[in-house]
Design an enzyme around this catalytic site. Structure first.
Site: not given
Ligand SMILES: [Fe+2]
Ligand SMILES: *[C@@H]1O[C@H](CO)[C@@H](O)[C@H](O)[C@H]1NC(C)=O
Ligand SMILES: *[C@@H]1O[C@H](CO)[C@@H](O)[C@H](O)[C@H]1NC(C)=O
Ligand SMILES: *[C@@H]1O[C@H](CO)[C@@H](O)[C@H](O)[C@H]1NC(C)=O
Ligand SMILES: *[C@@H]1O[C@H](CO)[C@@H](O)[C@H](O)[C@H]1NC(C)=O
Ligand SMILES: *[C@@H]1O[C@H](CO)[C@@H](O)[C@H](O)[C@H]1NC(C)=O
Ligand SMILES: *[C@@H]1O[C@H](CO)[C@@H](O)[C@H](O)[C@H]1NC(C)=O
Length: 454
Positions: A153, A182, A185, A219-220, A304, A313-314, A341, A343
């Site tokens: 990331d 990732d 970005y 995902n990015h 990821h 988060h996530h 994923h 951070h």
């Molecule tokens: Fe991600």
């Protein structure tokens, strides 16, 4: 990086202008800096390498020429070969994304290299050739020491640059980066401004042109934007980053495996179908029994989205993949699963959560010595910042967690032991903010079995 190269050209131009004008006096240079100076020559940039075959004798070299296709050949020679130069022929492609048209993206596979050898390689033509080098890994074998860096990331902020610098200056000296997804970005910009893929390539070049980065899609990388007419997932990523997926009988660059030194690395895609009967599932089902732990004792999975994370988060985004694959990770004694994923940094205990069958209520992870350690290393430093909110109290499966940017180092010593450490950007280069000796899962139990047999 590009800045530096532009500077070099400017210096050359300046010297040329000065040498012409020196004999006159009191002049004002009529030279006007042209914004698109790079248009004058096909500046080869965005050079990055990755493993190019299944066992480490191949390298894929990728680079971009912005304005002209130039040449897709790579000239290379072993440091110890007396400059006996060889040539590998690659391909060139371009892609469009919304109103962006990529430069000429070159991919060239060099194969049948010698193990454990330093090679120089050269891309580009005429005055724009650029030379780099890499060192091939030692021949695959059970007790071959090797050091991997772990980055995820990362993006392209000053924090990203700190992470990369910290990795480069770590005295542990990572030899290959395992990148857990990732990348640029670019999708965070209006219309997924793909120029951000170019700037990202130039940012990582200073490292990725000299040591392979093993790619995982995050995902990015999906870049799915039907509102801009872009409905093919992973388009920029798959055009820019070639991986040796066919060498592991995969049908997609999004999941594949490589052997490197004493490690067997399986890359999975959180954002491709992974349910039963899907191509990824069928591939992994056939792949895991192929791993020969006598040859490559260390079985490492890169993905990821983490399957165990205790950040808010996530939270639980990796749950469905965990349900599908955790049993296999335990059965095949995967040593460690690295994810990004989230951070932040987190390391799990050796736990599994595979007993649950809907009615038995067994839905809490339990200690399991056949299970991998799950490490979240999504703390590369992208523009979205750190995630700091954690579920409380800290669940028992979580061994250590901290929301700081950094990178990881995995030092494989031999078939029995490897040392993992996590390095915060704020600390000195050698400081280990978290660390752990990993005992190889396969060789630990094999050893114990043979001892009980005695
Ligand atoms: Fe991600
Ligand atoms: C792409 O479209 C956006 C939005 O209309 C615009 O700002 C940008 O300049 C365009 N880029 C190119 C290369 O045409
Ligand atoms: C390379 O640079 C030299 C000296 O600046 C110049 O004379 C020559 O035309 C250049 N060659 C190409 C292919 O650009
Ligand atoms: C990135 O880090 C490198 C190495 O520490 C440094 O030389 C460079 O100036 C940094 N770049 C930016 C844009 O901050
Ligand atoms: C596993 O690897 C070892 C060491 O290379 C080799 O001797 C053995 O034959 C391999 N086993 C299988 C089943 O291929
Ligand atoms: C689920 O586990 C319970 C308790 O162990 C057991 O009685 C039951 O038969 C299991 N159900 C299935 C479908 O396996
Ligand atoms: C494996 O490495 C560990 C850690 O460096 C060391 O203590 C151990 O003696 C090594 N084992 C063998 C068989 O070399």
């Amino acid at each position: 990086m590009r800045k530096k190269t532009e500077m070099d050209y400017c210096t050359i131009l300046l010297v040329l202008i000065l040498s012409v004008k020196l004999c006159e006096s009191g002049i004002t240079s009529s030279y006007l800096r042209n914004d698109d100076l790079v248009h004058d020559m096909p500046l080869d940039s965005d050079v990055h390498i990755t493993q190019g075959d299944h066992e480490g004798k191949g390298v894929i070299v990728s680079w971009v020429t912005p304005n002209e296709p130039g040449s897709s050949t790579v000239v290379y020679w072993a440091d110890n070969s007396g400059n006996l130069k060889k040539t590998a022929y690659g391909i060139v492609l371009t892609y469009k994304y919304f109103n962006y048209t990529s430069g000429y993206i070159h991919h060239c596979t060099i194969d049948n290299l010698e193990f454990d050898t330093k090679y120089y390689y050269q891309v580009g033509i005429g005055n724009t050739t650029r030379r780099f080098w890499f060192i091939t890994p030692p021949k695959v074998g059970p007790d071959v020491p090797y050091t991997f860096g772990l980055i995820g990331d990362i993006g392209q902020t000053p924090d990203s640059n700190r992470t990369l610098t910290h990795y480069e200056l770590n005295p542990a000296k990572g030899q290959t980066v395992l990148f857990v997804g990732d990348l640029s970005y670019a999708d965070a910009y209006p219309f997924h401004d793909n120029r951000r893929w170019d700037t990202w390539g130039r940012f990582i070049e200073r490292n990725a042109a000299y040591q392979p980065w093993i790619w995982t899609a995050g995902n990015h990388e999906i870049d799915f934007a039907p509102q801009y007419g872009e409905s093919i997932p992973f388009k920029p990523y798959t055009n820019r980053f070639f991986v040796p997926y066919k060498a592991s009988d995969s049908t997609s660059p999004l999941w594949y495996s490589i052997k490197r030194a004493s490690a067997y690395i399986i890359v999975l895609s959180s954002y491709s179908a992974y349910g039963k009967y899907t191509p990824q599932y069928k591939w992994l089902e056939k792949e895991l029994p192929k791993v020969n732990r006598t040859e490559t004792p260390w079985l490492i999975v890169l993905v990821h989205c983490p399957m165990y994370s205790s950040y808010v988060h996530h939270y639980m985004e990796g749950e469905t993949m965990r349900v599908m694959y955790e049993q296999w990770f335990v059965d095949y004694k995967v040593d460690v699963v690295f994810a990004g994923h989230v951070h932040a940094y987190e390391r799990s205990e050796r736990i599994s959560n595979i007993a649950y069958n809907i009615t038995n209520g067994l839905c809490t992870p339990i200690s399991d010595q056949s299970a991998p350690v799950y490490i979240t290393i999504g703390d590369g430093g992208n523009l979205e910042g750190l995630v700091t909110e954690m579920t409380e109290p800290q669940p028992s499966y979580s061994a250590f967690r901290e929301a700081s940017f950094g990178h990881g180092i995995l030092e494989i010593k031999n078939r029995s032991y490897a040392f993992f450490s996590w390095h915060r950007n704020q600390d000195g280069y050698a400081v280990e903010a978290d660390s752990l000796w990993l005992r190889n899962r396969y060789w630990k139990t094999t050893l114990e079995k043979s001892l009980t047999a005695l």
